[in-house]
Design a protein around this motif. Sequence first.
Motif, PDB file in Angstrom:
ATOM      1  N   GLU A 215       0.826  -1.204   0.000  1.00  0.00           N
ATOM      2  CA  GLU A 215       0.000   0.000   0.000  1.00  0.00           C
ATOM      3  C   GLU A 215       0.860   1.253   0.000  1.00  0.00           C
ATOM      4  O   GLU A 215       0.584   2.217  -0.720  1.00  0.00           O
ATOM      5  CB  GLU A 215      -0.927  -0.004   1.214  1.00  0.00           C
ATOM      6  N   LEU A 216       1.922   1.253   0.815  1.00  0.00           N
ATOM      7  CA  LEU A 216       2.807   2.413   0.886  1.00  0.00           C
ATOM      8  C   LEU A 216       3.426   2.706  -0.477  1.00  0.00           C
ATOM      9  O   LEU A 216       3.504   3.866  -0.900  1.00  0.00           O
ATOM     10  CB  LEU A 216       3.901   2.160   1.926  1.00  0.00           C
ATOM     11  N   ALA A 217       3.857   1.652  -1.165  1.00  0.00           N
ATOM     12  CA  ALA A 217       4.499   1.832  -2.474  1.00  0.00           C
ATOM     13  C   ALA A 217       3.516   2.294  -3.545  1.00  0.00           C
ATOM     14  O   ALA A 217       3.898   3.003  -4.482  1.00  0.00           O
ATOM     15  CB  ALA A 217       5.165   0.526  -2.898  1.00  0.00           C
ATOM     16  N   LEU A 218       2.261   1.893  -3.422  1.00  0.00           N
ATOM     17  CA  LEU A 218       1.250   2.282  -4.404  1.00  0.00           C
ATOM     18  C   LEU A 218       0.772   3.721  -4.210  1.00  0.00           C
ATOM     19  O   LEU A 218       0.292   4.351  -5.155  1.00  0.00           O
ATOM     20  CB  LEU A 218       0.058   1.329  -4.339  1.00  0.00           C
ATOM     21  N   THR A 219       0.886   4.239  -3.007  1.00  0.00           N
ATOM     22  CA  THR A 219       0.347   5.564  -2.709  1.00  0.00           C
ATOM     23  C   THR A 219       1.425   6.636  -2.549  1.00  0.00           C
ATOM     24  O   THR A 219       1.095   7.801  -2.318  1.00  0.00           O
ATOM     25  CB  THR A 219      -0.512   5.513  -1.423  1.00  0.00           C
ATOM     26  N   ASN A 220       2.693   6.244  -2.683  1.00  0.00           N
ATOM     27  CA  ASN A 220       3.793   7.203  -2.591  1.00  0.00           C
ATOM     28  C   ASN A 220       4.852   6.864  -3.635  1.00  0.00           C
ATOM     29  O   ASN A 220       4.957   5.716  -4.055  1.00  0.00           O
ATOM     30  CB  ASN A 220       4.444   7.160  -1.203  1.00  0.00           C
ATOM     31  N   LYS A 221       5.613   7.849  -4.050  1.00  0.00           N
ATOM     32  CA  LYS A 221       6.703   7.607  -4.996  1.00  0.00           C
ATOM     33  C   LYS A 221       7.959   7.263  -4.192  1.00  0.00           C
ATOM     34  O   LYS A 221       8.612   8.149  -3.645  1.00  0.00           O
ATOM     35  CB  LYS A 221       6.930   8.821  -5.890  1.00  0.00           C
ATOM     36  N   LEU A 222       8.264   5.963  -4.131  1.00  0.00           N
ATOM     37  CA  LEU A 222       9.334   5.475  -3.270  1.00  0.00           C
ATOM     38  C   LEU A 222      10.519   4.952  -4.064  1.00  0.00           C
ATOM     39  O   LEU A 222      10.403   4.634  -5.249  1.00  0.00           O
ATOM     40  CB  LEU A 222       8.820   4.334  -2.385  1.00  0.00           C
ATOM     41  N   SER A 223      11.635   4.812  -3.362  1.00  0.00           N
ATOM     42  CA  SER A 223      12.765   4.016  -3.827  1.00  0.00           C
ATOM     43  C   SER A 223      12.996   2.919  -2.806  1.00  0.00           C
ATOM     44  O   SER A 223      12.687   3.091  -1.618  1.00  0.00           O
ATOM     45  CB  SER A 223      14.034   4.869  -3.937  1.00  0.00           C
ATOM     46  N   PHE A 224      13.533   1.801  -3.274  1.00  0.00           N
ATOM     47  CA  PHE A 224      13.909   0.722  -2.370  1.00  0.00           C
ATOM     48  C   PHE A 224      15.412   0.512  -2.506  1.00  0.00           C
ATOM     49  O   PHE A 224      15.932   0.406  -3.619  1.00  0.00           O
ATOM     50  CB  PHE A 224      13.146  -0.559  -2.714  1.00  0.00           C
ATOM     51  N   VAL A 225      16.095   0.482  -1.376  1.00  0.00           N
ATOM     52  CA  VAL A 225      17.557   0.399  -1.384  1.00  0.00           C
ATOM     53  C   VAL A 225      18.019  -0.798  -0.565  1.00  0.00           C
ATOM     54  O   VAL A 225      17.218  -1.460   0.107  1.00  0.00           O
ATOM     55  CB  VAL A 225      18.194   1.699  -0.848  1.00  0.00           C
ATOM     56  N   ALA A 226      19.314  -1.080  -0.633  1.00  0.00           N
ATOM     57  CA  ALA A 226      19.913  -2.209   0.095  1.00  0.00           C
ATOM     58  C   ALA A 226      21.140  -1.726   0.848  1.00  0.00           C
ATOM     59  O   ALA A 226      21.770  -0.734   0.470  1.00  0.00           O
ATOM     60  CB  ALA A 226      20.306  -3.307  -0.886  1.00  0.00           C
ATOM     61  N   PRO A 227      21.516  -2.410   1.905  1.00  0.00           N
ATOM     62  CA  PRO A 227      22.751  -2.056   2.615  1.00  0.00           C
ATOM     63  C   PRO A 227      23.969  -2.532   1.843  1.00  0.00           C
ATOM     64  O   PRO A 227      23.853  -3.341   0.910  1.00  0.00           O
ATOM     65  CB  PRO A 227      22.616  -2.807   3.945  1.00  0.00           C
ATOM     66  N   SER A 228      25.126  -2.073   2.232  1.00  0.00           N
ATOM     67  CA  SER A 228      26.375  -2.552   1.642  1.00  0.00           C
ATOM     68  C   SER A 228      26.606  -4.007   2.019  1.00  0.00           C
ATOM     69  O   SER A 228      26.009  -4.530   2.973  1.00  0.00           O
ATOM     70  CB  SER A 228      27.542  -1.706   2.142  1.00  0.00           C
ATOM     71  N   GLU A 229      27.486  -4.675   1.284  1.00  0.00           N
ATOM     72  CA  GLU A 229      27.834  -6.062   1.614  1.00  0.00           C
ATOM     73  C   GLU A 229      28.469  -6.153   3.003  1.00  0.00           C
ATOM     74  O   GLU A 229      28.288  -7.143   3.714  1.00  0.00           O
ATOM     75  CB  GLU A 229      28.787  -6.629   0.559  1.00  0.00           C
ATOM     76  N   ALA A 230      29.190  -5.107   3.399  1.00  0.00           N
ATOM     77  CA  ALA A 230      29.810  -5.112   4.729  1.00  0.00           C
ATOM     78  C   ALA A 230      28.746  -5.138   5.818  1.00  0.00           C
ATOM     79  O   ALA A 230      28.850  -5.888   6.792  1.00  0.00           O
ATOM     80  CB  ALA A 230      30.708  -3.887   4.889  1.00  0.00           C
TER      81      ALA A 230
END
Length: 331
Positions: A215-230
């Motif tokens: 729901e959050l992604a459908l109602t807002n313009k978001l990005s999804f990110v990941a942490p570093s391998e470390a």
Amino acid sequence: MRKPLLTLAAAAAASLSLTMPARAADPVNLTIASFGQQSSWYAYAVGLAEILRGVLPAGSTVDTPPDGGGTKNPLLVAAGKADLAFGMASVSKWAADGKVVYDKPMKNLRAIVGGFDQYYLGIAVNEPGVTASLDDYVTKLNPKPDVILLGKGSAGGTGGTQMLELAGAGPEEVEKRGGSWDYVGSFSVVQSQFSAGKADLWIQTVTAGHPAMTELALTNKLSFVAPSEAVLGKMREEYGWVPATLPKGTFEGQDRDLRLPGTMTNLFVRADMPEELAYTVTRALCENVAKFKTYHKALKDFSCQEGAKADAAILPLHPGAERYYREKGWL
């Protein structure tokens, strides 16, 4: 580190697709702990309750209150305030060992089955087009973010705090830089804060199809990110989160695969649950897996045979569950 949070009779009879041998038995009253109504676990609890109502003695009840949570559920079961609970494999290990948010080991928890799904510590950023790692986002692109996390009873709140601390942006550091850090009690607050532009970052344990994140992604313009391998490596070494890949397109705005800290759901009870009742619960679930999978798409790969294995169950198996798996030849 934050401080810690906080005679059933034999079952029998038959319905649904399961045929149980008849036994004289008194009704039982069970409570299944999960989480809020917008969570995957609540859907799992509702599905399991429907299955159990069909096999328990006449007059039995199975309640599924929409509360509890990742770190709270082991406490509820250990204290006898819930009879069964869904939990995170990583958190179950913390509870058994008395680590992270628990000040003493919980030796009275036993697994029914594990490996229900794949959970991820999903990281949503409240702006489109962000491709940086979590580490770079919170230390370079936005060193004073407004962070929002679920609080008590939430594995997501605990895991999010762990990951941000490892990425160089724990609560004290963020607030020192001029950002904010807020633990809230519901998904609806997260949604309203994102929509109002009052939160930059939310981290939460999610599955594919997780209602609140979807729901959050459908109602807002978001990005999804990941942490570093470390950071991923430290999350595994220090806290037991196992890296897993969230496939591209799982959520609106997620335009690439992401390697994230992960874990799986398990189902556990107290060690003193009568063996016959634990056997009945295990058999009812495992012989109605097709029906159970209809309650949430995150269950599409669930297998009782795989879930009986030690690396999925995490906690020691209850003798009733173990008896069923040995009868099936799975152990």
